[in-house]
Design a protein around this motif. Structure first.
Motif, PDB file in Angstrom:
ATOM      1  N   LYS A   1      36.969  24.431  85.005  1.00  0.00           N
ATOM      2  CA  LYS A   1      36.036  25.564  84.988  1.00  0.00           C
ATOM      3  C   LYS A   1      34.582  25.130  84.833  1.00  0.00           C
ATOM      4  O   LYS A   1      33.715  25.561  85.595  1.00  0.00           O
ATOM      5  CB  LYS A   1      36.424  26.450  83.801  1.00  0.00           C
ATOM      6  CG  LYS A   1      36.146  27.884  83.955  1.00  0.00           C
ATOM      7  CD  LYS A   1      36.881  28.716  82.922  1.00  0.00           C
ATOM      8  CE  LYS A   1      37.425  27.983  81.731  1.00  0.00           C
ATOM      9  NZ  LYS A   1      36.393  27.457  80.841  1.00  0.00           N
ATOM     10  N   THR A   2      34.338  24.274  83.849  1.00  0.00           N
ATOM     11  CA  THR A   2      32.957  23.863  83.585  1.00  0.00           C
ATOM     12  C   THR A   2      32.412  23.021  84.736  1.00  0.00           C
ATOM     13  O   THR A   2      31.287  23.224  85.190  1.00  0.00           O
ATOM     14  CB  THR A   2      32.901  23.080  82.250  1.00  0.00           C
ATOM     15  OG1 THR A   2      33.456  23.928  81.233  1.00  0.00           O
ATOM     16  CG2 THR A   2      31.478  22.719  81.871  1.00  0.00           C
TER      17      THR A   2
ATOM     18  N   ALA B   1      25.263  29.198  81.605  1.00  0.00           N
ATOM     19  CA  ALA B   1      25.433  29.469  80.177  1.00  0.00           C
ATOM     20  C   ALA B   1      26.882  29.248  79.773  1.00  0.00           C
ATOM     21  O   ALA B   1      27.798  29.787  80.402  1.00  0.00           O
ATOM     22  CB  ALA B   1      25.028  30.908  79.868  1.00  0.00           C
ATOM     23  N   SER B   2      27.097  28.453  78.737  1.00  0.00           N
ATOM     24  CA  SER B   2      28.455  28.239  78.230  1.00  0.00           C
ATOM     25  C   SER B   2      28.741  29.221  77.098  1.00  0.00           C
ATOM     26  O   SER B   2      27.989  29.303  76.120  1.00  0.00           O
ATOM     27  CB  SER B   2      28.604  26.811  77.699  1.00  0.00           C
ATOM     28  OG  SER B   2      29.832  26.712  76.991  1.00  0.00           O
ATOM     29  N   LEU B   3      29.831  29.962  77.239  1.00  0.00           N
ATOM     30  CA  LEU B   3      30.219  30.911  76.184  1.00  0.00           C
ATOM     31  C   LEU B   3      31.318  30.319  75.317  1.00  0.00           C
ATOM     32  O   LEU B   3      31.961  31.032  74.560  1.00  0.00           O
ATOM     33  CB  LEU B   3      30.736  32.212  76.817  1.00  0.00           C
ATOM     34  CG  LEU B   3      29.914  32.842  77.945  1.00  0.00           C
ATOM     35  CD1 LEU B   3      30.468  34.221  78.270  1.00  0.00           C
ATOM     36  CD2 LEU B   3      28.455  32.954  77.565  1.00  0.00           C
ATOM     37  N   ASP B   4      31.554  29.010  75.469  1.00  0.00           N
ATOM     38  CA  ASP B   4      32.647  28.384  74.736  1.00  0.00           C
ATOM     39  C   ASP B   4      32.181  27.970  73.351  1.00  0.00           C
ATOM     40  O   ASP B   4      31.573  26.910  73.181  1.00  0.00           O
ATOM     41  CB  ASP B   4      33.170  27.175  75.520  1.00  0.00           C
ATOM     42  CG  ASP B   4      34.480  26.662  74.953  1.00  0.00           C
ATOM     43  OD1 ASP B   4      34.815  27.038  73.795  1.00  0.00           O
ATOM     44  OD2 ASP B   4      35.161  25.893  75.637  1.00  0.00           O
ATOM     45  N   VAL B   5      32.453  28.815  72.365  1.00  0.00           N
ATOM     46  CA  VAL B   5      32.036  28.498  70.993  1.00  0.00           C
ATOM     47  C   VAL B   5      33.172  27.807  70.233  1.00  0.00           C
ATOM     48  O   VAL B   5      33.016  27.432  69.083  1.00  0.00           O
ATOM     49  CB  VAL B   5      31.603  29.780  70.226  1.00  0.00           C
ATOM     50  CG1 VAL B   5      30.392  30.407  70.891  1.00  0.00           C
ATOM     51  CG2 VAL B   5      32.737  30.788  70.155  1.00  0.00           C
TER      52      VAL B   5
ATOM     53  N   ARG C   1      35.016  25.047  71.412  1.00  0.00           N
ATOM     54  CA  ARG C   1      34.947  23.591  71.538  1.00  0.00           C
ATOM     55  C   ARG C   1      33.480  23.195  71.445  1.00  0.00           C
ATOM     56  O   ARG C   1      32.699  23.516  72.339  1.00  0.00           O
ATOM     57  CB  ARG C   1      35.498  23.161  72.897  1.00  0.00           C
ATOM     58  CG  ARG C   1      36.997  22.921  72.902  1.00  0.00           C
ATOM     59  CD  ARG C   1      37.419  22.221  74.186  1.00  0.00           C
ATOM     60  NE  ARG C   1      36.745  22.765  75.364  1.00  0.00           N
ATOM     61  CZ  ARG C   1      36.328  22.027  76.375  1.00  0.00           C
ATOM     62  NH1 ARG C   1      36.476  20.725  76.359  1.00  0.00           N
ATOM     63  NH2 ARG C   1      35.744  22.599  77.412  1.00  0.00           N
ATOM     64  N   PRO C   2      33.089  22.531  70.358  1.00  0.00           N
ATOM     65  CA  PRO C   2      31.673  22.226  70.139  1.00  0.00           C
ATOM     66  C   PRO C   2      31.057  21.449  71.309  1.00  0.00           C
ATOM     67  O   PRO C   2      29.891  21.628  71.644  1.00  0.00           O
ATOM     68  CB  PRO C   2      31.689  21.360  68.875  1.00  0.00           C
ATOM     69  CG  PRO C   2      32.988  21.642  68.207  1.00  0.00           C
ATOM     70  CD  PRO C   2      33.947  22.047  69.271  1.00  0.00           C
ATOM     71  N   ALA C   3      31.862  20.595  71.963  1.00  0.00           N
ATOM     72  CA  ALA C   3      31.309  19.755  73.027  1.00  0.00           C
ATOM     73  C   ALA C   3      31.072  20.526  74.327  1.00  0.00           C
ATOM     74  O   ALA C   3      30.339  20.072  75.200  1.00  0.00           O
ATOM     75  CB  ALA C   3      32.239  18.579  73.291  1.00  0.00           C
ATOM     76  N   ALA C   4      31.683  21.699  74.434  1.00  0.00           N
ATOM     77  CA  ALA C   4      31.662  22.407  75.718  1.00  0.00           C
ATOM     78  C   ALA C   4      30.245  22.813  76.138  1.00  0.00           C
ATOM     79  O   ALA C   4      29.867  22.661  77.299  1.00  0.00           O
ATOM     80  CB  ALA C   4      32.563  23.634  75.651  1.00  0.00           C
TER      81      ALA C   4
ATOM     82  N   THR D   1      33.148  30.880  80.603  1.00  0.00           N
ATOM     83  CA  THR D   1      33.853  31.341  79.403  1.00  0.00           C
ATOM     84  C   THR D   1      34.718  30.227  78.819  1.00  0.00           C
ATOM     85  O   THR D   1      34.997  29.233  79.488  1.00  0.00           O
ATOM     86  CB  THR D   1      34.766  32.549  79.716  1.00  0.00           C
ATOM     87  OG1 THR D   1      35.759  32.136  80.658  1.00  0.00           O
ATOM     88  CG2 THR D   1      33.974  33.709  80.282  1.00  0.00           C
ATOM     89  N   ALA D   2      35.161  30.445  77.586  1.00  0.00           N
ATOM     90  CA  ALA D   2      36.037  29.458  76.940  1.00  0.00           C
ATOM     91  C   ALA D   2      37.412  29.508  77.575  1.00  0.00           C
ATOM     92  O   ALA D   2      37.835  30.546  78.081  1.00  0.00           O
ATOM     93  CB  ALA D   2      36.155  29.766  75.455  1.00  0.00           C
TER      94      ALA D   2
END
Ligand code: GDP
Length: 305
Positions: free
Chosen positions: A122-123, A144-148, A150-153, A200-201
């Motif tokens: 996805k990313t 914009a990453s909405l993945d909260v 996984r800190p690295a995402a 998204t995550a």
């Protein structure tokens, strides 16, 4: 192309040369080989059944042409059925259907929501789409990453944005996915971006919390495209994923990744059949340039092997 199936069908039809039309029993035998070929290519069983029924319907009673072998004739029918099932069939007005690319036909900033399980690509695909929109369509893109979870995402997306030469939303710790999405839209409006890609995550498997999160973001941002990213290598699982996301969140298209691997591509056919959503793009490698348009005839060729 299609050597394996071709060889088997030649066997089936060897004794047919003297007759004029494809009979019910000849076609039944050929159907068996077609069925096996589709199952081996990882096409889901209900979809295999539909395709085989269609092939049968078209083949029975067809005059055997002098110019091609009966095997080739059946293969042409199978190929046509696959291409149609993949969304590339003839339209009612007779013109060939244009396989749709990304639809950006909406007021700016156009939100694109990226959905999928963790590890589906996805990313990476977000970065690939950003690069394509910037270079081919001269769009001003915000990632914009909405993945909260996984800190690295978020950092991963920031790095990809740099590689793609586009902007990424500044990271603010502690915000919820919904807050990040709303901030992304706000920034995009204020700074006149053309497209906002919301990554998204993902989770390792489908769960209600994930679905709820994606559904909330979708309701708040009203994305013009909701793209489901699925790994071609996951075969039948990809179909379950597509069904679940489509039922719960709704998708406008599918991006199939890892088409550079040795997956036969049957999942594409099944996902299209189950969701009705078109396959829009293919991921064909880890590099940001490795994004391809979807061509039903190529995937049909791959499925028949
Ligand atoms: P996400 O968890 O869904 O965001 O997945 P990522 O984008 O982080 O991708 C997971 C891994 O798959 C990374 O190592 C990517 O480089 C790789 N990947 C993504 N797309 C493709 C593809 O089309 N082909 C190949 N071979 N690898 C890919």
């Amino acid at each position: 192309m299609f050597e394996a199936l071709s060889g088997k069908l030649n066997g089936v039809f060897d004794r047919l040369r003297r007759r004029g039309a494809l009979s019910e029993s000849d076609v039944a035998e050929a159907s068996r080989e077609v069925r096996i070929a589709l199952l081996e290519a990882d096409v889901a069983l209900p979809v295999v059944k539909d395709i085989v029924a269609k092939v049968r319907e078209r083949a029975v009673g067809q005059e055997v042409l002098r110019s091609v072998s009966p095997a080739q004739q059946v293969i042409k029918i199978v190929n046509d059925c696959l291409v149609e099932a993949l969304g590339g069939g003839p339209r009612e007005d007779g013109a060939a259907e244009h396989v749709p690319g990304l639809s950006l036909n909406a007021p700016s900033p156009v939100p694109i929501l990226m959905i999928g399980l963790q590890g589906s690509g996805k990313t990476t695909t977000s970065g690939k789409i950003a690069l394509r929109l910037r270079t081919r369509e001269r769009k001003k893109v915000l990632l914009a990453s909405l993945d909260v979870h996984r800190p690295a995402a978020q950092l991963q997306l920031e790095t990809l944005a740099k590689q793609a030469g586009v902007a990424s939303l500044p990271i603010i710790q502690g915000q919820s996915p919904l807050e990040i999405a709303q901030r992304a839209m706000q920034v995009a409006r204020g700074e006149l971006y053309d497209v906002v890609i919301l990554d998204t995550a993902g989770r390792l498997s489908i769960d209600e919390a994930l679905m709820e999160e994606v559904a909330q973001v979708k309701a708040a941002t009203r994305p013009h495209e909701s793209l489901l990213v699925v790994d071609a290598m996951t075969g039948q699982d990809a179909v379950q994923t597509a069904r679940a996301f489509n039922e719960r969140v709704g998708i406008t298209g599918i991006v199939m990744t890892r088409i550079d691997g040795d997956a036969r591509g049957g999942a594409a056919l099944s996902m299209r059949a189950v969701t009705g959503a078109p396959i829009k793009l293919l991921g064909a490698g880890e590099k940001l340039e490795a994004l391809e348009d979807f061509h039903p005839d190529r995937i049909a060729g791959r499925i028949l092997g």
